[in-house]
Scaffold this motif. Structure first.
Motif, PDB file in Angstrom:
ATOM      1  N   GLY A  45       0.811  -1.205   0.000  1.00 29.26           N
ATOM      2  CA  GLY A  45       0.000   0.000   0.000  1.00 29.26           C
ATOM      3  C   GLY A  45       0.848   1.260   0.000  1.00 29.26           C
ATOM      4  O   GLY A  45       0.491   2.275  -0.618  1.00 29.26           O
ATOM      5  N   THR A  52      -5.665  -0.906  -4.134  1.00 27.35           N
ATOM      6  CA  THR A  52      -6.171  -1.296  -2.818  1.00 27.35           C
ATOM      7  C   THR A  52      -5.745  -2.733  -2.534  1.00 27.35           C
ATOM      8  O   THR A  52      -6.087  -3.647  -3.290  1.00 27.35           O
ATOM      9  CB  THR A  52      -7.703  -1.199  -2.766  1.00 27.35           C
ATOM     10  OG1 THR A  52      -8.081   0.156  -3.021  1.00 27.35           O
ATOM     11  CG2 THR A  52      -8.231  -1.622  -1.405  1.00 27.35           C
ATOM     12  N   THR A  54      -6.031  -5.793  -0.020  1.00 30.44           N
ATOM     13  CA  THR A  54      -7.004  -6.240   0.972  1.00 30.44           C
ATOM     14  C   THR A  54      -6.563  -7.539   1.629  1.00 30.44           C
ATOM     15  O   THR A  54      -6.224  -8.512   0.932  1.00 30.44           O
ATOM     16  CB  THR A  54      -8.382  -6.460   0.316  1.00 30.44           C
ATOM     17  OG1 THR A  54      -8.800  -5.239  -0.293  1.00 30.44           O
ATOM     18  CG2 THR A  54      -9.414  -6.896   1.354  1.00 30.44           C
ATOM     19  N   ALA A  67      -5.901  -8.203  -4.401  1.00 34.58           N
ATOM     20  CA  ALA A  67      -5.921  -6.879  -5.009  1.00 34.58           C
ATOM     21  C   ALA A  67      -6.581  -6.981  -6.381  1.00 34.58           C
ATOM     22  O   ALA A  67      -6.356  -7.950  -7.118  1.00 34.58           O
ATOM     23  CB  ALA A  67      -4.514  -6.310  -5.135  1.00 34.58           C
TER      24      ALA A  67
END
Length: 414
Positions: A45, A52, A54, A67
């Protein structure tokens, strides 16, 4: 080569080294990858804030890193390593109890724990996804085989995933492409006599206890293994294999007791068409016949099968396979070498079970000469696989339309 191009290659290699360092710093035991997923998500990130990243939890401590960057293929690798904190420093498993040591970068190579399974291909996958800005990335938890586990990470992802046109499995393997993968199962042989005392060997059945005759059981299993391999010819790219991985009996804290049971655990690689019941029936019949003329003749003998998954295949003319062949030739300057008799199986079989055409391709590694728990990977070669993954994600070599399945493809898929 122009200086700018050389510098671009250096930057990409630097990114791979940094990713390998992030993966190396946080352990990712199978089913307990959440801390590693969070650490990698935080680093990615900060490096690529437009994406994004995750952490997708599953189970008590498991997690995937996911992602999305719009339409395109799925690029898959996994977070967990074949060994973990439970086995890496266990002398019974590795022969060593010293710390495995951190990642080392020396003379264009990376050396460290878990690079082969699967940190090197995972690092290449992350770097490729960030460079392509297209498709979906999944670094799954529980990507290695283990008793009681059937790809929980990838199954958790697929439960809520959008429709995926195809998948690329980034995992070490042959220096070529795999669009077919074998199945796998764990078998357990249980030989049962009666317990006794070490000071009175005849008090056990058979005399001396079942452990005294472990070699007889192992020889019988080896006879079955020879028959199994002779009766399962390679199919397409895949072949069969059997390995004996564990032998257990008795109570280490009290070895003056003779145990009543002997357990032998096997890992079995299967070709298409295999059935769990057939494995159990054939091995049981073979053991009963071979043990009948031994001191174990009066003992019970049972075989239990834990079926992990069956063999799965994608058609050789599927778009993702043709795209991978074109990308390979572009990156490596020659067609991929044919692969036959392959016995390694990944979560690619799970993706194919869900109807997703899948190709597997990834870098090779060798064991360190100083510590066999550590792998050595050539960074320039790893960068070439990163380039291949980037091309496939970006669509440079990826047909967008599925080719119609032929009868041949359909038969191989099943």
């Amino acid at each position: 080569m122009a200086a700018g191009v050389r510098r671009l290659g250096t930057l990409l290699s630097d990114t791979l080294v940094e990713l390998l360092g992030v993966l190396d710093r946080t352990p990712a035991p199978r089913g307990r990858e959440r801390l590693a997923a969070a650490a990698l998500a935080q680093w990615c990130g900060a490096r690529w804030p437009a994406i994004t990243w995750t952490v997708q939890p599953y189970g008590a401590e498991g997690a995937n890193l996911v992602a999305h960057a719009g339409p395109g293929p799925l690029l898959y690798s996994h977070l967990d390593t074949s060994l973990d904190g439970d086995g890496i420093s266990d002398p019974l498993v590795t022969g060593r109890d010293d710390p495995v040591g951190p990642l080392r970068i020396v003379d264009g190579t990376a050396e460290g724990f878990g690079l082969g399974v699967a940190r090197a291909p995972a690092a290449a996958a992350v770097a490729a996804f960030a460079a392509a800005g297209r498709g979906t990335l999944l670094l799954a938890g529980s990507g290695t085989h283990r008793r009681g586990g059937r790809g929980e990470g990838v199954r958790a992802f697929l439960a809520d995933a959008p429709e995926l046109p195809s998948a690329i499995v980034a995992k070490g393997g042959p220096r070529g492409l795999l669009w077919e993968e074998p199945g796998a199962a764990y078998l357990q042989v249980r030989v049962t006599g009666t317990s006794g005392a070490a000071l009175a060997p005849d008090s056990a059945t058979p005399s001396g206890g079942v452990l005294r005759h472990a070699g007889v059981v192992l020889d019988a299993i080896e006879r079955w293994r020879e028959r199994y391999l002779a009766s399962r010819a390679p199919v397409g790219q895949v072949g069969a294999q059997v390995g004996v991985g564990a032998l257990r009996a008795g109570w280490p804290d009290k070895p003056d007791l003779l145990p009543a049971e002997l357990l032998v655990d096997l890992y079995v690689v299967t070709v298409p068409g295999e059935r769990p019941s057939r494995l159990a029936t054939e091995l049981t019949a073979c053991l009963h016949a071979l043990l009948a003329a031994t001191p174990l003749a009066g003992c019970g003998c049972e075989v239990e099968v834990e079926w992990l998954h069956g063999a799965q295949a994608t058609g050789a003319r599927a778009p993702v396979v043709r795209a991978a062949q074109d990308a390979w030739e572009h990156v490596f300057g020659e067609p991929p070498a044919p692969v036959t008799g392959w016995t390694g199986s990944t979560d690619g079989v799970v993706l194919r079970e869900h109807g997703i055409d899948t190709v597997r391709v990834g870098p090779q590694s060798v064991r360190s000469s100083s510590d066999p728990r550590r792998d050595v990977v050539d960074l320039a070669e790893l960068e070439r696989y990163r380039e291949l993954y980037t091309a496939l994600l970006a669509g440079d070599h990826h047909p967008h339309q599925r080719a119609p399945r032929t009868r041949h493809d359909h038969e191989h898929h099943h």
